[in-house]
Design a protein around this motif. Structure first.
Motif, short mmCIF file in Angstrom:
data_model
loop_
_atom_site.label_atom_id
_atom_site.label_comp_id
_atom_site.label_asym_id
_atom_site.label_seq_id
_atom_site.Cartn_x
_atom_site.Cartn_y
_atom_site.Cartn_z
N ARG A 5 0.85 -1.19 0.00
CA ARG A 5 0.00 0.00 0.00
C ARG A 5 0.88 1.24 0.00
O ARG A 5 1.77 1.38 0.85
CB ARG A 5 -0.90 0.00 1.23
CG ARG A 5 -1.87 1.18 1.24
CD ARG A 5 -2.70 1.23 2.49
NE ARG A 5 -3.57 0.08 2.59
CZ ARG A 5 -4.57 0.00 3.47
NH1 ARG A 5 -4.80 0.98 4.32
NH2 ARG A 5 -5.32 -1.08 3.51
N THR A 8 -3.34 6.13 0.63
CA THR A 8 -4.73 5.98 1.07
C THR A 8 -5.35 7.36 1.05
O THR A 8 -4.84 8.28 1.70
CB THR A 8 -4.83 5.38 2.48
OG1 THR A 8 -4.17 4.12 2.49
CG2 THR A 8 -6.28 5.19 2.90
N ALA A 105 -13.05 5.34 0.19
CA ALA A 105 -11.65 5.10 0.53
C ALA A 105 -10.98 4.59 -0.74
O ALA A 105 -11.44 3.62 -1.35
CB ALA A 105 -11.51 4.06 1.64
N ILE A 107 -7.46 3.27 -2.20
CA ILE A 107 -6.17 2.74 -1.78
C ILE A 107 -5.36 2.36 -3.03
O ILE A 107 -5.85 1.57 -3.87
CB ILE A 107 -6.34 1.52 -0.86
CG1 ILE A 107 -7.07 1.95 0.41
CG2 ILE A 107 -4.98 0.89 -0.54
CD1 ILE A 107 -7.48 0.81 1.31
N SER A 109 -1.98 0.63 -4.47
CA SER A 109 -0.93 -0.32 -4.13
C SER A 109 -0.09 -0.62 -5.37
O SER A 109 -0.54 -0.45 -6.50
CB SER A 109 -1.52 -1.65 -3.63
OG SER A 109 -2.36 -1.44 -2.52
#
Length: 114
Positions: A5, A8, A105, A107, A109
């Protein structure tokens, strides 16, 4: 492959009239990414196309979110959008309309190459 990750971001979107959960969700994603500029890819020998972008949208009725339409808010990466129960619905005083508030949210990665 293991994902690491990197970013965020959180956002909120609202549909004031029409009870449109997808519109609120798209606005939440746009809010989450609007002020982001990811410039670390060259340092990692990656490009924006290498990103995995996982989006969670919280709305009162997740079945009303068109996740494919929400995914179009994101310009790069392998995108996954999941809608879950949450957010907020504020009924109108007359009962015919509601305000839908979505939370997002986002995220980002990258594959660690291992």
């Amino acid at each position: 492959m293991a994902r690491v990750r990197c970013i965020t971001e959180m956002g909120m979107g609202v549909d004031v009239h029409g009870k449109d959960a997808t519109k609120a969700a798209k606005r939440a994603v746009s809010d989450a990414i609007r002020h982001s500029s990811l410039g670390f890819f060259r340092m990692l020998d990656k490009t924006a196309k290498d990103m995995f972008v996982d989006v969670t949208i919280a709305v009162p009725d997740p079945s009303l979110v068109d996740t494919a339409d929400v995914a179009k808010e994101l310009p790069y990466g392998t995108i996954t959008v999941t809608a879950v129960k949450g957010g907020l619905e504020i009924p109108a005083e007359t009962g015919g309309d509601s305000i839908i508030i979505a939370n997002a949210a986002v995220i980002v990665s990258l594959d660690d190459g291992k």
